[in-house]
Motif scaffolding. Structure first.
Motif, short mmCIF file in Angstrom:
data_model
loop_
_atom_site.label_atom_id
_atom_site.label_comp_id
_atom_site.label_asym_id
_atom_site.label_seq_id
_atom_site.Cartn_x
_atom_site.Cartn_y
_atom_site.Cartn_z
N ILE A 56 -15.07 0.39 -20.13
CA ILE A 56 -13.99 1.36 -20.33
C ILE A 56 -13.04 1.34 -19.13
N LYS A 57 -13.60 1.29 -17.91
CA LYS A 57 -12.77 1.24 -16.70
C LYS A 57 -11.88 0.00 -16.73
N TYR A 58 -12.47 -1.14 -17.06
CA TYR A 58 -11.71 -2.40 -17.09
C TYR A 58 -10.55 -2.32 -18.08
N HIS A 59 -10.83 -1.82 -19.29
CA HIS A 59 -9.76 -1.73 -20.29
C HIS A 59 -8.72 -0.68 -19.91
N TYR A 60 -9.15 0.38 -19.24
CA TYR A 60 -8.20 1.40 -18.79
C TYR A 60 -7.25 0.81 -17.74
N ILE A 61 -7.79 0.02 -16.84
CA ILE A 61 -6.96 -0.63 -15.81
C ILE A 61 -6.01 -1.61 -16.47
N ASN A 86 -1.71 -1.96 -16.65
CA ASN A 86 -1.23 -3.17 -15.95
C ASN A 86 -1.68 -3.22 -14.49
N GLY A 87 -2.92 -2.85 -14.24
CA GLY A 87 -3.47 -2.92 -12.89
C GLY A 87 -3.25 -1.64 -12.11
N ILE A 88 -3.95 -1.53 -10.99
CA ILE A 88 -3.82 -0.35 -10.14
C ILE A 88 -3.99 -0.76 -8.69
N ASN A 89 -3.64 0.15 -7.80
CA ASN A 89 -3.83 -0.09 -6.37
C ASN A 89 -5.18 0.49 -5.93
N PRO A 90 -5.60 0.25 -4.69
CA PRO A 90 -6.92 0.76 -4.24
C PRO A 90 -7.06 2.28 -4.33
N GLY A 125 -5.64 4.19 -6.55
CA GLY A 125 -5.85 4.48 -7.97
C GLY A 125 -7.26 4.15 -8.41
N LEU A 126 -7.83 3.10 -7.85
CA LEU A 126 -9.20 2.73 -8.19
C LEU A 126 -10.18 3.82 -7.75
N ASP A 127 -9.93 4.39 -6.56
CA ASP A 127 -10.78 5.49 -6.10
C ASP A 127 -10.68 6.70 -7.03
N SER A 128 -9.46 6.96 -7.52
CA SER A 128 -9.26 8.08 -8.46
C SER A 128 -10.02 7.84 -9.75
N ILE A 129 -9.92 6.63 -10.26
CA ILE A 129 -10.61 6.30 -11.51
C ILE A 129 -12.12 6.45 -11.34
#
Length: 116
Positions: free
Chosen positions: A44-49, A53-57, A59-63
């Protein structure tokens, strides 16, 4: 028939092995269930990213923090499913459009050849 006396060490060994095997089976089953859930959440995380169209570090912490809340996971999962359905629907529509264009071009070339 072969009988093992209760006083025999083989009976205790068999009983111990049976109990150990049963406990190991249940432990492995629960461990596997957890692994399957981890894989589902990672998917789910992968498809959400990908959906964004990708995220920054940051944003990754937020996810990562969002995925500690089961309600938020369900919401994100439904968003991802809806997005995937829209993408598939768009792909089908584009495929159908290209097939229709090919048919039209084929019919146009047939009519031009029959006029000559």
């Amino acid at each position: 028939t072969i009988r093992i006396a209760r006083e025999s060490w083989q009976w205790y060994l068999t009983l111990g092995f049976t109990v150990f095997s049963t406990l190991l089976f249940f432990a492995m089953t629960f461990w596997q269930e957890g692994r399957i859930e981890q894989c589902r959440i990672s998917d789910i995380k992968y498809h959400y990213i990908l959906m964004h169209n990708g995220i920054n570090p940051v944003g990754l912490d937020s996810i990562e923090s969002w995925f500690h809340d089961p309600d938020k996971v369900r919401i994100i999962e439904s968003e991802v499913r809806d997005y995937e359905e829209r993408v598939q629907e768009t792909a089908r529509a584009l495929d159908q459009k290209h097939r229709l264009e090919e048919k039209i071009n084929e019919l146009n070339s047939q009519t031009q050849n029959s006029k000559k």
